[in-house]
Design an enzyme around this catalytic site. Structure first.
Site, PDB file in Angstrom:
ATOM      1  N   GLY A  50       2.467   9.504  -5.711  1.00 29.06           N
ATOM      2  CA  GLY A  50       4.013   9.758  -5.947  1.00 29.06           C
ATOM      3  C   GLY A  50       4.520   9.375  -7.088  1.00 29.06           C
ATOM      4  O   GLY A  50       4.212   8.188  -7.913  1.00 29.06           O
ATOM      5  N   SER A  51       5.548   9.950  -7.891  1.00 22.61           N
ATOM      6  CA  SER A  51       6.363   9.438  -8.913  1.00 22.61           C
ATOM      7  C   SER A  51       7.471   8.616  -8.184  1.00 22.61           C
ATOM      8  O   SER A  51       8.143   8.753  -7.274  1.00 22.61           O
ATOM      9  CB  SER A  51       6.704  10.623  -9.743  1.00 22.61           C
ATOM     10  OG  SER A  51       5.872  11.529 -10.321  1.00 22.61           O
ATOM     11  N   GLY A  52       8.063   7.708  -9.219  1.00 24.46           N
ATOM     12  CA  GLY A  52       9.165   6.852  -8.796  1.00 24.46           C
ATOM     13  C   GLY A  52       8.638   5.666  -8.731  1.00 24.46           C
ATOM     14  O   GLY A  52       8.811   4.782  -9.438  1.00 24.46           O
ATOM     15  N   HIS A  53       7.713   5.351  -7.503  1.00 26.19           N
ATOM     16  CA  HIS A  53       7.035   4.165  -7.147  1.00 26.19           C
ATOM     17  C   HIS A  53       5.746   3.924  -7.968  1.00 26.19           C
ATOM     18  O   HIS A  53       5.266   3.036  -8.171  1.00 26.19           O
ATOM     19  CB  HIS A  53       6.938   3.987  -5.474  1.00 26.19           C
ATOM     20  CG  HIS A  53       6.060   5.083  -5.130  1.00 26.19           C
ATOM     21  ND1 HIS A  53       5.791   6.346  -5.432  1.00 26.19           N
ATOM     22  CD2 HIS A  53       5.080   5.053  -4.233  1.00 26.19           C
ATOM     23  CE1 HIS A  53       4.959   6.828  -4.890  1.00 26.19           C
ATOM     24  NE2 HIS A  53       4.237   6.124  -3.974  1.00 26.19           N
ATOM     25  N   ASP A  97     -19.222  15.724 -10.596  1.00 25.47           N
ATOM     26  CA  ASP A  97     -18.103  15.194 -10.898  1.00 25.47           C
ATOM     27  C   ASP A  97     -16.833  15.958 -10.328  1.00 25.47           C
ATOM     28  O   ASP A  97     -15.932  15.265  -9.995  1.00 25.47           O
ATOM     29  CB  ASP A  97     -17.985  15.294 -12.533  1.00 25.47           C
ATOM     30  CG  ASP A  97     -16.781  14.278 -12.985  1.00 25.47           C
ATOM     31  OD1 ASP A  97     -16.501  14.537 -14.370  1.00 25.47           O
ATOM     32  OD2 ASP A  97     -16.428  13.459 -12.427  1.00 25.47           O
ATOM     33  N   HIS A 202       7.163   2.285  -1.194  1.00 29.86           N
ATOM     34  CA  HIS A 202       7.974   3.046  -0.788  1.00 29.86           C
ATOM     35  C   HIS A 202       9.227   2.331   0.013  1.00 29.86           C
ATOM     36  O   HIS A 202      10.094   3.202   0.368  1.00 29.86           O
ATOM     37  CB  HIS A 202       7.556   4.147   0.240  1.00 29.86           C
ATOM     38  CG  HIS A 202       6.275   4.701  -0.106  1.00 29.86           C
ATOM     39  ND1 HIS A 202       5.027   4.246   0.537  1.00 29.86           N
ATOM     40  CD2 HIS A 202       5.999   5.641  -0.981  1.00 29.86           C
ATOM     41  CE1 HIS A 202       4.011   5.149  -0.235  1.00 29.86           C
ATOM     42  NE2 HIS A 202       4.435   5.952  -1.037  1.00 29.86           N
TER      43      HIS A 202
END
Length: 209
Positions: A50-53, A97, A202
């Site tokens: 996630g973005s932010g953390h 891969d 979070h």
């Protein structure tokens, strides 16, 4: 922030503008990749969260590190289409891969996945199953990224990642709570003489306050 709705794409555009010499930013779906084609035969290393953390994944894209990163929304995992398109974009032709994702739920559960679970604070929490990944992710990405750059094959990269993860432990602490932009207020409250020991990325509860 200009807008909660546009903050992620604006942050990605800023990252791409600041580091246009080494990075390429793709918006639909969103991922960050190393500039230029992946070296033929090289294992491509992809991470996400996630973005932010966890903005660290986008910042760890580069030589000897990640080939690409998939940023989800704030506190939200990246979506299956992000992971699939990202994998295709950095495929260097190494057999196996790019995983064969027949179902969206299998995108992060393929045989070449390394799960980081270095949190020494709690075995599990209200919001997780098993140990959480905290700072150990950075160690795994750095060491496996260097191995892939040196030519290690997929099985060796996976085994190395699992070994590094098993030898890594970390613990978070908080002096204050984060604020999720969409909520607009702190997730929890701490007094002026309190810290949360073992807090999750979070804001999940830790061992004690």
């Amino acid at each position: 922030l200009n807008s909660v709705d546009t903050m992620l794409v604006e942050a990605l555009r800023g990252l791409g503008a600041a580091h246009a010499d080494i990075l390429e930013v793709h918006e639909e779906p969103a991922f960050v990749r190393r500039r230029g084609a992946t070296r033929a035969g090289k294992v491509a290393l992809i991470s996400g969260g996630g973005s932010g953390h966890e903005p660290l994944h986008g910042g760890f894209v580069g030589r000897g590190m990640l080939d690409a990163a998939c940023p989800g929304q704030v506190f939200t995992s990246p979506t299956p289409d992000q992971m699939y398109e990202c994998a295709k974009a950095v495929d260097g032709g190494y057999a196996g891969d790019v995983m064969n994702f027949e179902m969206a739920a299998e995108l992060t559960a393929g045989s070449a996945t390394v799960l980081t679970n270095d949190d020494a604070a709690v075995e599990s929490s209200t919001y997780s199953q098993g140990r959480r990944g905290v700072a150990g992710t950075m160690v795994v990405e750095r060491i496996v990224g260097a191995a892939a750059e040196a030519g290690a094959d997929l099985a060796a990269c996976q085994a190395l990642g699992e070994r590094v993860n098993a030898a890594t432990r970390s613990m978070g602490l908080a002096l204050s709570s984060c604020t999720v932009p969409a909520a607009g207020r702190p997730t929890f409250q701490l007094g002026p003489d309190e810290i949360e020991m073992g807090v999750g990325i979070h804001g999940e509860p830790g061992r004690r306050r």
